[in-house]
Write an enzyme that holds these catalytic residues in place. Structure first.
Site, PDB file in Angstrom:
ATOM      1  N   LYS A  68      36.955  31.104  33.388  1.00 44.57           N
ATOM      2  CA  LYS A  68      38.408  30.888  33.491  1.00 44.57           C
ATOM      3  C   LYS A  68      38.824  30.215  34.795  1.00 44.57           C
ATOM      4  CE  LYS A  68      39.701  34.528  30.254  1.00 44.57           C
ATOM      5  NZ  LYS A  68      40.562  35.702  29.985  1.00 44.57           N
ATOM      6  N   ALA A 155      38.315  48.782  47.125  1.00 45.96           N
ATOM      7  CA  ALA A 155      39.516  48.316  47.816  1.00 45.96           C
ATOM      8  C   ALA A 155      39.485  46.804  48.019  1.00 45.96           C
ATOM      9  CB  ALA A 155      39.647  49.020  49.162  1.00 45.96           C
TER      10      ALA A 155
END
Length: 280
Positions: A68, A155
């Site tokens: 993509k 994170a």
């Protein structure tokens, strides 16, 4: 004048893709004789050369993982939403032979969530921080849900989403996986974009908010344990199969220039044993 028109879905692996089932059913129902849609195994690094070698009969390409970002890079122009998200699942051949990139995952997700009853300003929680999470952020922006909590195992993955959220005008709040059940319990709209099995342990830990909507990007197997728990709590639940159909409708219309025969495309999925449609 080209009488034969072709389209395909690109990805690796790609043998499992249901896109040919959906698109070819649409061509048949719309009376688009001479149109065909196939699968092509293609890694991200191979996409540029493949696109460059396509003849004038090619009307469009659907692009799935892992290509993509490469699809956006290979295009001559792109929609604002594809640029903001940093990825394209759609390449459309324009009359001058150039390629235009779009991301119909976003419009498809907006459609799915709207049909499920999501209203402007709803509190959204997203599980996962990959490509589908990017589409979820864009859908939240288009649905006027200005704040999204992203829950992920790393994170650093959430940090990679921050420029996307900024481009979309969405306030992103990060949360660790240990708090996933708490954020899902508070969400008015919950979106799971994580791989198969990752969210299963949360099924018995979430106290679903009454009236919330849950979208799970998976559809095989279905329902997932988390989706089943949401149904048991009385939520409206929609799946990745609903998104697969909705994003294909957008691609079909851009490739062909005609209105998609949505019910015929839906029926094609039912015929192979899959049933789009919300659970509640």
């Amino acid at each position: 004048m080209v009488s034969t028109r072709r389209a395909a879905v690109l990805g690796k692996p790609i043998a499992h893709s249901l896109s040919p089932v959906i698109h070819n059913a649409g061509y048949a129902a719309a009376g688009l004789t001479g149109w065909s849609y196939t699968r092509i195994e293609c890694a991200a690094a191979e996409l540029s050369d493949l696109v460059a070698g396509l003849g004038p009969e090619w009307a469009g390409l659907s692009v799935t993982m892992p290509g993509k970002e490469a699809a956006l890079a290979v295009a001559d122009a792109a929609s604002p939403v594809a640029v903001a998200v940093g990825a394209a699942n759609t390449l459309v051949r324009r009359p001058d032979g150039s390629w235009y990139a779009d991301n119909t995952d976003v419009a498809g997700m907006v459609q799915v969530l709207t049909d499920a009853g999501v209203v402007a300003g709803a509190a959204v929680t997203v599980l996962g921080a990959g490509g589908t999470a990017r589409a979820a952020l864009a859908a939240a922006a288009q649905l006027a849900c200005p704040s999204v909590t992203v829950v992920a195992r790393r994170a650093a993955a959430i940090d990679e989403l921050r420029p996307v959220a900024g481009a979309l005008g969405v306030t992103l709040t990060s949360a660790g996986w240990a708090d996933a059940h708490r954020h899902l319990s508070a969400a008015e709209v919950a979106v799971s974009t994580v791989p198969k099995g990752v969210a299963d342990p949360l099924a018995g830990a979430v106290a679903w908010r009454p009236g919330a909507v849950f979208f799970d990007a998976l559809y095989d197997p279905w329902p997932t344990p988390l989706a089943a728990s949401a149904v048991a709590a009385g939520l409206c639940v929609v799946s990745g199969l609903d998104l697969l159909l909705a994003q294909a409708v957008g691609q079909f219309e851009q490739f062909t220039g005609v209105a998609a025969p949505v019910e015929a495309m839906r029926a094609a999925l039912v015929a192979v044993g899959l049933t789009p449609g919300r659970l509640s």
